[in-house]
Design a protein around this motif. Structure first.
Motif, short mmCIF file in Angstrom:
data_model
loop_
_atom_site.label_atom_id
_atom_site.label_comp_id
_atom_site.label_asym_id
_atom_site.label_seq_id
_atom_site.Cartn_x
_atom_site.Cartn_y
_atom_site.Cartn_z
N TYR A 94 0.83 -1.20 0.00
CA TYR A 94 0.00 0.00 0.00
C TYR A 94 0.86 1.24 0.00
CZ TYR A 94 -3.85 -3.09 1.20
OH TYR A 94 -4.79 -4.09 1.19
N VAL A 95 0.28 2.33 -0.53
CA VAL A 95 0.92 3.64 -0.56
C VAL A 95 -0.06 4.64 0.04
CG1 VAL A 95 1.84 5.48 -2.05
CG2 VAL A 95 2.24 3.07 -2.66
N VAL A 96 0.47 5.52 0.88
CA VAL A 96 -0.34 6.62 1.43
C VAL A 96 0.46 7.90 1.25
CG1 VAL A 96 0.52 6.23 3.80
CG2 VAL A 96 -1.63 7.48 3.43
N ILE A 97 -0.19 8.93 0.72
CA ILE A 97 0.47 10.22 0.50
C ILE A 97 0.24 11.09 1.72
CG2 ILE A 97 0.51 12.31 -0.92
CD1 ILE A 97 -0.39 10.53 -3.30
N PHE A 98 1.31 11.76 2.17
CA PHE A 98 1.16 12.68 3.30
C PHE A 98 1.70 14.05 2.95
CE2 PHE A 98 5.20 10.55 3.94
CZ PHE A 98 6.05 11.53 4.44
N GLU A 99 1.09 15.08 3.52
CA GLU A 99 1.39 16.48 3.19
C GLU A 99 2.50 17.08 4.04
OE1 GLU A 99 0.11 18.22 0.65
OE2 GLU A 99 -1.18 16.55 0.06
N GLU A 100 2.71 16.56 5.22
CA GLU A 100 3.67 17.14 6.15
C GLU A 100 5.11 16.88 5.69
OE1 GLU A 100 0.00 15.64 8.27
OE2 GLU A 100 1.43 14.76 6.89
N ALA A 101 6.04 17.59 6.31
CA ALA A 101 7.46 17.39 5.99
C ALA A 101 7.96 16.07 6.56
CB ALA A 101 8.29 18.55 6.54
N ASP A 102 7.32 15.57 7.61
CA ASP A 102 7.74 14.28 8.17
C ASP A 102 6.52 13.39 8.41
OD1 ASP A 102 6.85 14.14 11.06
OD2 ASP A 102 8.04 15.96 11.20
N PRO A 103 6.75 12.08 8.53
CA PRO A 103 5.65 11.12 8.60
C PRO A 103 5.16 10.80 10.02
CG PRO A 103 7.69 9.94 8.45
CD PRO A 103 8.04 11.41 8.39
N SER A 104 5.48 11.62 11.01
CA SER A 104 5.16 11.25 12.39
C SER A 104 3.66 11.01 12.61
CB SER A 104 5.70 12.29 13.37
OG SER A 104 5.25 13.58 13.05
N ARG A 105 2.79 11.82 11.99
CA ARG A 105 1.35 11.63 12.15
C ARG A 105 0.90 10.29 11.57
NH1 ARG A 105 -3.13 12.54 8.87
NH2 ARG A 105 -1.77 13.30 7.23
N ILE A 107 2.77 7.57 11.12
CA ILE A 107 3.32 6.48 11.93
C ILE A 107 2.51 6.31 13.21
CG2 ILE A 107 5.35 5.75 13.26
CD1 ILE A 107 7.03 7.22 11.03
N ALA A 108 2.15 7.42 13.85
CA ALA A 108 1.35 7.36 15.08
C ALA A 108 -0.01 6.72 14.82
CB ALA A 108 1.18 8.75 15.68
N ALA A 109 -0.60 7.02 13.68
CA ALA A 109 -1.92 6.46 13.35
C ALA A 109 -1.84 4.98 12.99
CB ALA A 109 -2.56 7.24 12.20
N LEU A 110 -0.83 4.60 12.22
CA LEU A 110 -0.72 3.21 11.73
C LEU A 110 -0.17 2.25 12.79
CD1 LEU A 110 0.61 3.77 8.10
CD2 LEU A 110 -1.72 3.15 8.81
N GLU A 111 0.72 2.75 13.65
CA GLU A 111 1.38 1.91 14.65
C GLU A 111 2.00 0.65 14.03
OE1 GLU A 111 -1.74 1.22 17.58
OE2 GLU A 111 -1.16 3.06 18.63
N PRO A 112 2.93 0.85 13.10
CA PRO A 112 3.56 -0.32 12.46
C PRO A 112 4.44 -1.08 13.46
CG PRO A 112 4.73 1.67 11.86
CD PRO A 112 3.51 2.10 12.63
#
Length: 168
Positions: A94-105, A107-112
């Motif tokens: 899967y691919v998810v596009i994010f707008e922020e400069a970093d993926p912290s949001r 990662i917090a939501a997905l909890e890999p």
């Protein structure tokens, strides 16, 4: 010909998928990046990442966040093109596009269970490390492929097309 972009999902869709798959005992792997001008360094990182679990999710920087990180001349390929290229790879689920400069949001939501970055990052520098490790997950850095970088590819193109400009 219709292109299948079924791997491109919203964060909300992915959270539901991840929770279901984790409940089945599967390991979720996450990595992220710009993936502008996909090269063998990218594909090798993604293959290694996929081997660390059952499901690989790739967070893809949006065009705006790539410009923020890399400057006004980037990305070379637009986010829809980059998402389609990533989706075509067997290693990417899967691919998810994010707008922020970093993926912290994200990662917090997905909890890999596993967070992967290239070895140009130390484990302490990896954004989201604390979130993943707090849950008992792991952070893995993958060795880089020598000589592979989008910036290097862009320089080679510029040297070929505009040799005088590339020297500046």
């Amino acid at each position: 010909m219709t292109v299948d972009v079924g791997k491109l999902r919203s964060l909300q869709e992915l959270v539901a998928i991840v929770r279901t798959r984790q409940a089945l005992g599967e390991r979720i792997v996450f990595t992220n990046g710009c993936f502008d001008l996909l090269h063998r360094g990218h594909t090798r990182l993604l293959q290694h990442a996929k081997a660390l679990g059952n499901l690989l999710i790739v967070g893809l920087n949006s065009d705006a966040s790539v410009r923020l990180l890399k400057g006004p001349s980037r990305p070379v390929l637009l986010q829809d093109e980059r998402a389609e290229l990533l989706s075509a790879l067997a290693s990417v689920d899967y691919v998810v596009i994010f707008e922020e400069a970093d993926p912290s949001r994200i990662i917090a939501a997905l909890e890999p269970d596993v967070l992967v970055k290239g070895a140009d990052w130390t484990k302490d520098e990896v954004i989201g490390r604390e979130t993943v490790e707090r849950r008992g997950g792991q952070v893995v850095t993958i060795p880089l492929v020598a000589g592979c970088s989008t910036s290097r590819i862009v320089r080679r193109i510029m040297e070929t097309v505009h040799p005088q400009q590339a020297e500046r």
